[in-house]
Every structure is written in C-alpha cells, then in structure tokens.
Design a protein around this motif. Structure first.
Motif, short mmCIF file in Angstrom:
data_model
loop_
_atom_site.label_atom_id
_atom_site.label_comp_id
_atom_site.label_asym_id
_atom_site.label_seq_id
_atom_site.Cartn_x
_atom_site.Cartn_y
_atom_site.Cartn_z
N TRP A 174 0.80 -1.23 0.00
CA TRP A 174 0.00 0.00 0.00
C TRP A 174 0.83 1.27 0.00
N TRP A 198 -3.21 -2.06 7.44
CA TRP A 198 -2.03 -1.61 8.17
C TRP A 198 -2.49 -0.88 9.43
N LEU A 200 -1.57 0.45 13.48
CA LEU A 200 -0.50 0.88 14.38
C LEU A 200 -1.01 0.91 15.81
N HIS A 217 -5.07 1.89 7.93
CA HIS A 217 -4.80 3.10 7.16
C HIS A 217 -4.91 2.93 5.64
N ASP A 219 -6.52 2.45 1.96
CA ASP A 219 -7.74 2.76 1.22
C ASP A 219 -8.12 1.53 0.39
N LEU B 98 0.02 10.10 7.30
CA LEU B 98 -1.35 10.40 6.90
C LEU B 98 -2.00 11.28 7.97
N LYS B 103 -7.14 8.33 4.64
CA LYS B 103 -6.48 7.23 3.93
C LYS B 103 -6.00 7.72 2.57
N LEU B 105 -3.40 8.78 0.60
CA LEU B 105 -1.94 8.84 0.49
C LEU B 105 -1.49 9.79 -0.62
N ARG B 109 0.84 13.18 -0.07
CA ARG B 109 2.10 13.39 -0.80
C ARG B 109 2.11 14.73 -1.54
N CYS B 140 5.27 4.83 6.98
CA CYS B 140 4.48 5.58 6.00
C CYS B 140 3.20 6.15 6.60
N ALA B 141 2.50 5.38 7.41
CA ALA B 141 1.19 5.84 7.91
C ALA B 141 1.34 6.95 8.94
N ASP B 142 2.34 6.85 9.80
CA ASP B 142 2.38 7.74 10.96
C ASP B 142 3.47 8.80 10.93
N SER B 147 8.81 7.47 1.12
CA SER B 147 9.33 6.17 1.55
C SER B 147 10.54 5.68 0.78
#
Lengths: 273, 273
Positions: A174, A198, A200, A217, A219, B98, B103, B105, B109, B140-142, B147
């Motif tokens: 993802w 994903w 956390l 997280h 989509d 994020l 969600k 992404l 970015r 990546c999520a938090d 990346s």
C-alpha cells in the motif's frame, strides 16, 4: 461472492472446522496452508473442499530460495504437487531473507530468479501458477528480499503468465509510491489478491500486526477498484496474521469477514464472473 | 575524519556535554536536534560549536507537512532560521504521515510538494539546504509518506540543488531494489549521508530499533562506496535511535563510534576534502 478466507486468519482450527464454517457463512473459497493441510491429509482435504463446494484460492506457501539449496527446490516441487492435488490455482512464494551472516542482498535476489527458472516449467506441467509475493520492506532481512510489486513483476515477466504470476497484497504494497505505475503492468499476472489492513502500533511480533480490512490506514476500496480494473476476476483473500483475531470465536470472525467484504470490497469489484 | 554524531544517538545529554565529548574523542562534527538546542539557546550553541571547532552537519528536523496547515510552514521557517544561526548546511525534513483519519496517500504526498514550493526559496535566501528524507516504509502511515529515495528525488529535482537535496540514510533505504538506479540520480543532491544498521527483532517501539553500524544486516562498506563515488564529500552522520545505546556512558559510545567509523566507513570514502 468472491471472498476467500486465508487459513492463517483463523489459525488454530483444523481444516475441516474452517471449511464447515465457510459453508455455514456462505463463503465460497479458502486459502490453505501446507502445514494444517498435511495434518489433515492432502487427499482428505481435497475431498473435503470438493464435497463442500468450496474453491481453494491459493496454497501458502513455497519459496525460501535465498539459501540456494537443492532441498528448498525439492520442497517446492512437493508444494506444487500438493497445490495440484488440492486444485489450488497458485502456490504463493515467499522469497526468503538474507542467508545467515550474509549482507549480500543482490546475491540473495539472484537466487530467487534462479529458483524460478527451475520451478516455472514444473509449475506449468502441474497446471499450478507460481505466485511471487513481495513482502513489506520491514521483512527484507529475515523473510523476503522481494519487497515491491515492481520487483515481483521483474521476476515474473520472463516467464509465461500461466506459469508465474504475482500476489497483490494490500498490506505489503500500500505504501509504494510506484504502485500507480507498476500495478497496470500486472494485467494478466495477478495470481492472488490478498487484503488486510495496516494498523499501528505494530505488534511486538511484527509478522502478526495485520488488521482486518477497514481497521487501519489502507484505502481498500480504491485499491480494489484498481485491481479489478486490471481484469482480475479471482477471489479476494483475507489474510490477516493477528493473534487477537485468531483468538476470537470462529463464527464471529467469519461473520465479520463477510460483513467487511460486502462493505469494503464487493462494491468495488467489477462483476466479470 | 568525516564522522558526525547525531545528537539523538546519545540522547539524554545536553548539547554542551555532547560537544565536549566530541572534542575529547576527536570527532569533528555533530548533527543537532532543535529541541535540545532550544533548551541550551541557539546563540549559546552556535558559540559553543564555533569555540570547539566542531562542524554542524545537519539540523533535525523540519517537515510534517501533510496536515497542510500554515503553522507547519511557519515552524519550518523558524527551523531554517535556526539552521542558519547554527551554521548547519541543511535542515532535515520528515514529510509527515497520513493526517488523522485520512487514507488519502496521494493527497498527503501532494502536500509535501506544495510545502517545498513555499520553503525552497526561503531556504535559498538563508543559505540552508532543505534535505528531504525518505523514511522506511514501515513509517508511511504515521511519520513519512515519502518512503523511497526515488520519491525524495522526485520531490527535490524541480528545485535548484543548493535549495533542496535529499538525505541518504542507510537504515531507511538499504532494502530498496531500485537503489542501484536511483542512487546515481542523487549526484549533487546528497545533503546528508546518515548511517545506522538494520537489526532484528524490531524493538517494541519500532522507531528505536536502529543498531550501531556493523551490528545488523546492511552492507555499509558497499553503501558508503556507492555514496562516495557520487562525489559526496560531506560528513557521515551516525544517527542511531536506540534506547540501549543512549543509556551507555557517553565516552563509551563516542569511542565506539570512532572505532566503527574507522573500520566500516572511512576506508570506503574517497578522500576529496
């Protein structure tokens, strides 16, 4: 319905319990793992799923090629035989991590290609597709030196699509900024589409950190539309490695999976079956 | 010697202790963090390092753009002022994860690029380079929706190289199968080269899982040769976030860093200074 339950999502039950649960909940497919299948007996499981009218969407797993040993290749031949006996269309391959004490990542990756060269015709002869799975980069050292969809595709593309495909797993892929470019290259190569989320914080055992679709997280509706647009018509397998999920009552988990599939996945699949 | 000690490697000491330790061990540079520098006072730290004859290799950190708020941009302007006052050649930027509940992404970015468009000329005006850092995909999520090195480069390349560069951090990038292609694109864009090692198992707090150079799975000599061949002549900063390392006596850690630098890094740097 195109929902498949990967056996590890409800780990701790025998295969019969899983299959009977799927029948109760109208779930048409399962992804099986070699170890519990071997415990129940291959022929017995083949008969069990056939009698139940359940599809086997994949067999997990072969691979672990990076040691470069002959024993690994022979074990993969046995796994291909098992997949064929079960009627599984594909054998999921996890590449393997760095060999003990080695820091030679390019060398380890070369061993994966060498193994595919050996195994691809063997897979073709058995009518089973090898499914190269990229694992999240946090597993690169210890589990899979194949970390991106682009890399999985580069491994698969030299072979006929019916011999070697790729797994598209939302958990592993993802985050990848190249997904928009690489996903269209998978047309005709997606052997398995696996979904999980994903979440956390990561669990102390990072391998078991995955969440049920919708809990994290990713989509998943957008991801599913992208995969579906590529012409993927197979099952959507829920592979969640999570101790808390596996500890819940089986019927509770299966009902939850059906509900989440109907909400998050099914509306985004083009109906092509 | 081109060793720099990033302040977080020996977290828990004040900046004076760190600088005096570096002088004792002949370490010529430090990477500073805004919070401990603010505690000691910017002007005081600027004088401290100047009097000690120590280089400031970087200031950590700006970024966290993905909320899209004006406050984040203003905070980054303050960080640029601080970097200029300290004589730091670059401000390390962590993109941000994020936004809460989102969600989206691609949307997150896009906010990073928008922030760079605003900040790049401001950095140029202060003689400080923005250093876009890709963080390992497990963040990546938090923490960072950037990346990969390829992604960091795509963000940096629209701007003059003296305004926006990239961080090459072994811990975050070592697994990337595209590194051999993307690293050559960084020539003239490497604002900071940071080294630490990938060790398993990951700590419960994954952010603090990094190992000292040599303790893990990364081929640091090969990585360092690749970076050096691109013409990078700056300091090699050891940024290890690890509670056990930070808990060791300061002189013990600094002596260890010098030894590891001499064994694993220095022999692989082309001498261009």
């Amino acid at each position: 319905m195109r929902l498949s339950v990967n056996q590890i999502t409800v780990a701790g039950r025998d295969t019969r319990e899983l299959v009977e649960g799927c029948v109760r909940h109208g779930i048409p497919a399962v992804g099986l793992w070699r170890e519990p299948v071997a415990e129940a007996g291959i022929e017995e499981v083949a008969k069990l799923v056939a009698d139940a009218g359940i599809r086997v969407s994949s067999l997990c797993r072969g691979g672990f090629f990076t040691g470069g040993d002959r024993a690994a290749l022979e074990d993969n031949l046995r796994a291909l035989d098992e997949a064929a006996a079960l009627g599984a269309p594909c054998l999921v391959l996890v590449a393997g991590g760095l060999p003990a004490g080695s820091k030679d990542l390019p060398g380890a990756r070369a061993k994966v290609m060498a193994a595919l060269e050996f195994l691809a015709p063997e897979a073709g002869a058995r009518g089973v597709r090898l499914a190269v799975e990229a694992l999240h980069p946090m597993f690169c050292a210890d589990r899979a030196v194949v970390s991106t969809l682009g890399q999985a595709l580069a491994l698969a593309e030299p072979f006929p699509a019916e011999q070697v495909g790729v797994v598209v797993d939302t958990y592993h892929l993802w985050w990848d900024p190249r997904l928009a470019e690489d996903l269209p290259r998978t047309a005709g190569r997606i052997a398995s589409y696996q979904v999980s989320d994903w979440c956390l914080p990561l669990a102390a055992d990072t391998l078991r950190s995955r969440g049920l679709p919708g809990d994290g997280h990713i989509d998943l509706p957008a991801f599913t539309r992208d995969v579906s647009r590529l012409g993927y018509t197979g099952d959507v397998e829920v592979e969640v490695m999570n101790a808390e999920v596996a500890a819940r009552p089986l019927d509770d988990v299966l009902a939850d999976l059906v509900r989440r599939h109907r909400e998050l996945i099914a509306p985004h699949l083009q109906e092509q079956r």
